[in-house]
Scaffold this motif. Structure first.
Motif, PDB file in Angstrom:
ATOM      1  N   GLU A   9      23.676  14.428 -34.387  1.00 50.84           N
ATOM      2  CA  GLU A   9      23.281  13.963 -33.054  1.00 50.84           C
ATOM      3  C   GLU A   9      22.890  12.499 -33.075  1.00 50.84           C
ATOM      4  O   GLU A   9      23.149  11.756 -32.115  1.00 50.84           O
ATOM      5  N   ILE A  10      22.215  12.055 -34.142  1.00 50.98           N
ATOM      6  CA  ILE A  10      21.876  10.634 -34.279  1.00 50.98           C
ATOM      7  C   ILE A  10      23.144   9.799 -34.314  1.00 50.98           C
ATOM      8  O   ILE A  10      23.246   8.759 -33.643  1.00 50.98           O
ATOM      9  N   ASN A  11      24.127  10.231 -35.078  1.00 54.13           N
ATOM     10  CA  ASN A  11      25.403   9.503 -35.157  1.00 54.13           C
ATOM     11  C   ASN A  11      26.088   9.475 -33.794  1.00 54.13           C
ATOM     12  O   ASN A  11      26.664   8.452 -33.393  1.00 54.13           O
ATOM     13  N   ARG A  12      26.004  10.597 -33.049  1.00 58.28           N
ATOM     14  CA  ARG A  12      26.652  10.674 -31.739  1.00 58.28           C
ATOM     15  C   ARG A  12      25.940   9.790 -30.721  1.00 58.28           C
ATOM     16  O   ARG A  12      26.572   9.134 -29.890  1.00 58.28           O
ATOM     17  N   SER A  13      24.600   9.752 -30.775  1.00 57.76           N
ATOM     18  CA  SER A  13      23.819   9.026 -29.777  1.00 57.76           C
ATOM     19  C   SER A  13      23.715   7.538 -30.053  1.00 57.76           C
ATOM     20  O   SER A  13      23.634   6.732 -29.117  1.00 57.76           O
ATOM     21  N   PHE A  14      23.706   7.160 -31.339  1.00 56.54           N
ATOM     22  CA  PHE A  14      23.444   5.760 -31.686  1.00 56.54           C
ATOM     23  C   PHE A  14      24.576   5.099 -32.479  1.00 56.54           C
ATOM     24  O   PHE A  14      24.505   3.904 -32.732  1.00 56.54           O
ATOM     25  N   GLY A  15      25.564   5.853 -32.886  1.00 59.07           N
ATOM     26  CA  GLY A  15      26.675   5.273 -33.629  1.00 59.07           C
ATOM     27  C   GLY A  15      26.600   5.527 -35.115  1.00 59.07           C
ATOM     28  O   GLY A  15      27.603   5.810 -35.766  1.00 59.07           O
ATOM     29  N   SER A  16      25.388   5.441 -35.667  1.00 63.47           N
ATOM     30  CA  SER A  16      25.168   5.714 -37.085  1.00 63.47           C
ATOM     31  C   SER A  16      23.671   5.802 -37.345  1.00 63.47           C
ATOM     32  O   SER A  16      22.862   5.372 -36.506  1.00 63.47           O
ATOM     33  N   PHE A  17      23.306   6.322 -38.491  1.00 63.48           N
ATOM     34  CA  PHE A  17      21.881   6.392 -38.830  1.00 63.48           C
ATOM     35  C   PHE A  17      21.302   4.992 -38.995  1.00 63.48           C
ATOM     36  O   PHE A  17      20.166   4.729 -38.576  1.00 63.48           O
ATOM     37  N   ASP A  18      22.066   4.082 -39.599  1.00 64.73           N
ATOM     38  CA  ASP A  18      21.572   2.717 -39.795  1.00 64.73           C
ATOM     39  C   ASP A  18      21.313   2.022 -38.457  1.00 64.73           C
ATOM     40  O   ASP A  18      20.323   1.297 -38.305  1.00 64.73           O
ATOM     41  N   LYS A  19      22.204   2.254 -37.480  1.00 71.05           N
ATOM     42  CA  LYS A  19      21.989   1.657 -36.158  1.00 71.05           C
ATOM     43  C   LYS A  19      20.765   2.252 -35.480  1.00 71.05           C
ATOM     44  O   LYS A  19      20.002   1.551 -34.812  1.00 71.05           O
ATOM     45  N   PHE A  20      20.592   3.558 -35.616  1.00 70.43           N
ATOM     46  CA  PHE A  20      19.395   4.211 -35.075  1.00 70.43           C
ATOM     47  C   PHE A  20      18.137   3.632 -35.712  1.00 70.43           C
ATOM     48  O   PHE A  20      17.175   3.296 -35.017  1.00 70.43           O
ATOM     49  N   LYS A  21      18.152   3.517 -37.043  1.00 71.55           N
ATOM     50  CA  LYS A  21      16.966   3.034 -37.758  1.00 71.55           C
ATOM     51  C   LYS A  21      16.625   1.608 -37.335  1.00 71.55           C
ATOM     52  O   LYS A  21      15.443   1.269 -37.155  1.00 71.55           O
ATOM     53  N   LYS A  22      17.645   0.756 -37.156  1.00 72.78           N
ATOM     54  CA  LYS A  22      17.415  -0.616 -36.730  1.00 72.78           C
ATOM     55  C   LYS A  22      16.825  -0.656 -35.325  1.00 72.78           C
ATOM     56  O   LYS A  22      15.851  -1.371 -35.050  1.00 72.78           O
ATOM     57  N   HIS A  23      17.400   0.133 -34.415  1.00 71.77           N
ATOM     58  CA  HIS A  23      16.926   0.188 -33.036  1.00 71.77           C
ATOM     59  C   HIS A  23      15.486   0.682 -32.977  1.00 71.77           C
ATOM     60  O   HIS A  23      14.632   0.076 -32.305  1.00 71.77           O
ATOM     61  N   PHE A  24      15.198   1.755 -33.691  1.00 67.25           N
ATOM     62  CA  PHE A  24      13.847   2.326 -33.672  1.00 67.25           C
ATOM     63  C   PHE A  24      12.836   1.330 -34.227  1.00 67.25           C
ATOM     64  O   PHE A  24      11.739   1.157 -33.673  1.00 67.25           O
ATOM     65  N   SER A  25      13.196   0.647 -35.314  1.00 67.18           N
ATOM     66  CA  SER A  25      12.295  -0.330 -35.924  1.00 67.18           C
ATOM     67  C   SER A  25      12.030  -1.487 -34.983  1.00 67.18           C
ATOM     68  O   SER A  25      10.882  -1.956 -34.857  1.00 67.18           O
ATOM     69  N   GLU A  26      13.071  -1.972 -34.294  1.00 66.45           N
ATOM     70  CA  GLU A  26      12.903  -3.073 -33.355  1.00 66.45           C
ATOM     71  C   GLU A  26      12.044  -2.651 -32.165  1.00 66.45           C
ATOM     72  O   GLU A  26      11.222  -3.427 -31.662  1.00 66.45           O
ATOM     73  N   ALA A  27      12.222  -1.414 -31.706  1.00 67.54           N
ATOM     74  CA  ALA A  27      11.393  -0.912 -30.610  1.00 67.54           C
ATOM     75  C   ALA A  27       9.932  -0.868 -31.029  1.00 67.54           C
ATOM     76  O   ALA A  27       9.043  -1.252 -30.264  1.00 67.54           O
ATOM     77  N   ALA A  28       9.678  -0.431 -32.262  1.00 69.68           N
ATOM     78  CA  ALA A  28       8.303  -0.371 -32.770  1.00 69.68           C
ATOM     79  C   ALA A  28       7.718  -1.766 -32.915  1.00 69.68           C
ATOM     80  O   ALA A  28       6.554  -2.010 -32.571  1.00 69.68           O
ATOM     81  N   ASN A  29       8.523  -2.701 -33.401  1.00 69.80           N
ATOM     82  CA  ASN A  29       8.052  -4.070 -33.606  1.00 69.80           C
ATOM     83  C   ASN A  29       7.764  -4.790 -32.300  1.00 69.80           C
ATOM     84  O   ASN A  29       6.967  -5.733 -32.264  1.00 69.80           O
ATOM     85  N   ASN A  30       8.398  -4.353 -31.217  1.00 67.14           N
ATOM     86  CA  ASN A  30       8.302  -5.080 -29.958  1.00 67.14           C
ATOM     87  C   ASN A  30       7.479  -4.371 -28.883  1.00 67.14           C
ATOM     88  O   ASN A  30       7.511  -4.783 -27.721  1.00 67.14           O
ATOM     89  N   VAL A  31       6.752  -3.337 -29.253  1.00 65.09           N
ATOM     90  CA  VAL A  31       5.833  -2.731 -28.289  1.00 65.09           C
ATOM     91  C   VAL A  31       4.779  -3.769 -27.925  1.00 65.09           C
ATOM     92  O   VAL A  31       4.161  -4.370 -28.808  1.00 65.09           O
ATOM     93  N   GLU A  32       4.579  -4.006 -26.627  1.00 60.93           N
ATOM     94  CA  GLU A  32       3.589  -4.989 -26.209  1.00 60.93           C
ATOM     95  C   GLU A  32       2.183  -4.430 -26.418  1.00 60.93           C
ATOM     96  O   GLU A  32       1.892  -3.299 -26.040  1.00 60.93           O
ATOM     97  N   GLY A  33       1.321  -5.233 -27.020  1.00 58.69           N
ATOM     98  CA  GLY A  33      -0.040  -4.786 -27.289  1.00 58.69           C
ATOM     99  C   GLY A  33      -0.037  -3.701 -28.350  1.00 58.69           C
ATOM    100  O   GLY A  33       0.475  -3.890 -29.451  1.00 58.69           O
ATOM    101  N   VAL A  34      -0.594  -2.543 -28.014  1.00 59.23           N
ATOM    102  CA  VAL A  34      -0.637  -1.418 -28.941  1.00 59.23           C
ATOM    103  C   VAL A  34       0.138  -0.262 -28.341  1.00 59.23           C
ATOM    104  O   VAL A  34       0.223  -0.117 -27.114  1.00 59.23           O
ATOM    105  N   GLY A  35       0.731   0.568 -29.168  1.00 62.43           N
ATOM    106  CA  GLY A  35       1.499   1.681 -28.629  1.00 62.43           C
ATOM    107  C   GLY A  35       2.347   2.377 -29.667  1.00 62.43           C
ATOM    108  O   GLY A  35       2.039   2.349 -30.857  1.00 62.43           O
ATOM    109  N   TRP A  36       3.447   2.958 -29.207  1.00 59.79           N
ATOM    110  CA  TRP A  36       4.274   3.819 -30.045  1.00 59.79           C
ATOM    111  C   TRP A  36       5.754   3.550 -29.795  1.00 59.79           C
ATOM    112  O   TRP A  36       6.149   3.135 -28.706  1.00 59.79           O
ATOM    113  N   ALA A  37       6.558   3.839 -30.801  1.00 62.72           N
ATOM    114  CA  ALA A  37       7.997   4.007 -30.629  1.00 62.72           C
ATOM    115  C   ALA A  37       8.270   5.501 -30.791  1.00 62.72           C
ATOM    116  O   ALA A  37       7.711   6.144 -31.685  1.00 62.72           O
TER     117      ALA A  37
END
Length: 303
Positions: free
Chosen positions: A196-224
């Motif tokens: 499902e990760i491959n289907r939704s994001f293209g590959s696990f590496d792409k998912f991992k990059k996207h998730f990491s960037e989302a976590a790095n760019n949360v404004e203030g404090v929060g969650w990915a």
């Protein structure tokens, strides 16, 4: 007579039975001429519920909580760990968390199990202090909202809804958080999730990059957060500022009402209350019931 008074009377009968069953053990430890004051208080409280004309629901609620806590303590001193307050707030036969009865879940591993990646000191403070604060805040908010329902005084409902959202979302997210980590973790998923990760994001590496960037760019404090979208039928990555944005996680929507101005302004102008009142006349309850029947099949361990 209100439903609350009836449920409180039922609670009294259940608690009185428990107390009577364990009372001989207590009285063995009491001097023969010493009166069991708590027992007498409980009997008086039970009798007061029969005088319907003088009942004050908020006063009863507070008195019941106070008395139950004293009884719990007294029984525990004699080695009898009974949760009487839980019985007052809800029937726990199906493991339902009672109103104001959330508890801190234990870590599924030791405090130092995630070292060197997450230190023992961080885990102890994060779990024992921070998460406990969210549990306490959620319990207080739920009890205050119950008081509002009992007294029909909703003057502070906006505040307590915000508190319930913030602390509730914090509690639920952290409860998930502890369990999606493991000293044996790492690597990548397998099976249906990886597909499902491959289907939704293209590959696990792409998912991992996207998730990491989302976590790095949360404004203030929060969650990915990785979520499954039942509507889009795919995985999505979301951010949450703080914990919630006035909501809670780990829940399934059943009934929703749009109160953005675009949902009613052309017809009702600034009269949102009139819109809300009329909305109840078009609720499709069979669909809500269908969603509820499906949602009930999803159960997690209660905390």
């Amino acid at each position: 007579m209100s439903t609350y008074i009836n449920s409180l009377k039922q609670w009294c009968e259940e608690v009185f039975t428990i107390y009577e069953e364990n009372k001989p053990m207590e009285r063995d430890n009491l001097q023969a001429d010493k009166k069991d004051e708590l027992h007498e208080q409980f009997v008086q409280f039970k009798e007061s519920l029969t005088n319907e004309d003088s009942l004050d629901e908020l006063e009863i609620y507070n008195r019941a909580n106070e008395l139950a806590e004293q009884l719990e303590l007294k029984l525990k001193e004699n080695g009898i760990p009974v949760q009487l307050t839980d019985k007052m707030r809800a029937d726990n036969q199906n493991n339902m968390v009672p109103i104001g009865g959330h508890k801190l879940p234990p870590l599924p591993y030791s405090y130092n199990a995630l070292e060197p990646y997450i230190s023992q000191e961080i885990m102890r403070l994060h779990h024992d202090k921070h998460h406990q604060t969210y549990v306490d805040g959620l319990n207080k908010a739920e009890r205050e909202m119950q008081k509002a329902r009992i007294t029909n005084n909703f003057q502070l409902i906006k505040h307590w809804e915000r508190e319930a959202a913030f602390h509730g979302a914090g509690h639920y997210l952290h409860t998930i958080f502890w369990n999606i980590m493991s000293p044996d973790g790492g690597g990548k998923p397998s099976g249906n999730l990886l597909m499902e990760i491959n289907r939704s994001f293209g590959s696990f590496d792409k998912f991992k990059k996207h998730f990491s960037e989302a976590a790095n760019n949360v404004e203030g404090v929060g969650w990915a957060i990785l979520v499954w979208s039942p509507r889009a039928h795919r995985l999505e990555i979301l951010q949450a500022e703080k914990h919630q944005n006035l909501s809670q996680w780990d829940v399934i929507p059943l009934l929703v009402l749009d109160v953005w101005e675009h949902a009613y302004y052309l017809q009702y102008k600034n009269e949102r209350k009139k819109y809300v009142d009329n909305w109840w006349k078009v609720v499709n309850w069979p669909e809500v019931e269908k969603r509820f029947d499906t949602a009930q099949r999803v159960t997690w361990q209660p905390f």
